[in-house]
Design a protein around this motif. Structure first.
Motif, short mmCIF file in Angstrom:
data_model
loop_
_atom_site.label_atom_id
_atom_site.label_comp_id
_atom_site.label_asym_id
_atom_site.label_seq_id
_atom_site.Cartn_x
_atom_site.Cartn_y
_atom_site.Cartn_z
N LYS A 46 -6.53 42.66 29.51
CA LYS A 46 -5.58 42.17 30.42
C LYS A 46 -4.69 40.79 29.71
CE LYS A 46 -5.39 39.91 34.84
NZ LYS A 46 -5.88 39.23 36.05
N PHE A 47 -5.47 40.09 29.00
CA PHE A 47 -4.72 38.85 28.28
C PHE A 47 -4.00 39.52 27.11
CE2 PHE A 47 -8.49 36.98 30.51
CZ PHE A 47 -7.53 36.25 31.54
N LEU A 48 -4.44 40.48 26.26
CA LEU A 48 -3.70 40.93 25.04
C LEU A 48 -2.27 41.67 25.71
CD1 LEU A 48 -6.44 42.30 22.84
CD2 LEU A 48 -5.07 40.43 22.40
N GLN A 53 0.48 42.60 23.22
CA GLN A 53 -0.31 43.02 21.87
C GLN A 53 -1.32 44.46 22.32
OE1 GLN A 53 -2.54 39.93 20.17
NE2 GLN A 53 -1.01 38.28 21.22
N THR A 54 -1.60 45.00 21.18
CA THR A 54 -2.48 46.33 21.42
C THR A 54 -3.49 46.12 20.31
OG1 THR A 54 -1.15 47.56 22.34
CG2 THR A 54 -2.94 48.47 21.81
N PRO A 55 -4.59 46.00 20.49
CA PRO A 55 -5.45 46.08 19.25
C PRO A 55 -5.29 47.44 18.28
CG PRO A 55 -6.94 45.47 21.24
CD PRO A 55 -5.65 46.21 21.61
N ASP A 56 -5.29 47.12 17.00
CA ASP A 56 -5.01 48.26 16.03
C ASP A 56 -5.96 49.40 16.39
OD1 ASP A 56 -2.97 46.88 14.79
OD2 ASP A 56 -4.10 46.11 13.09
N CYS A 57 -7.26 49.40 16.67
CA CYS A 57 -8.00 50.40 16.77
C CYS A 57 -7.48 51.37 18.03
CB CYS A 57 -9.49 50.02 16.92
SG CYS A 57 -9.83 48.77 18.53
#
Length: 67
Positions: A46-48, A53-57
């Protein structure tokens, strides 16, 4: 990516120091507990996502959100 079906009380381990336990489910919400080293950063999606942002994975599994 690992995808699991779990029941309350089930847990998974990641390496020797991380445990994720699934506690309860009420409707669409699932309560989990995470035990990990204090120096490891744990951030809710939620915070990302609020900051774009989205984690690379996860980028290969998710399409960019439409605005």
């Amino acid at each position: 990516m690992l995808s699991l079906s779990v029941q309350p009380g089930d847990y998974i381990t990641i390496g020797p120091d991380i445990v994720i336990q699934f506690h309860t489910q009420k409707g669409k919400l699932t309560r989990i507990a995470i035990e990990a080293p204090k120096d490891l950063t744990i951030t809710r999606s939620k915070f990302l996502e609020e900051s774009g942002q989205t984690p690379d994975c996860l980028k290969k599994f998710r399409k960019p959100a439409e605005k």
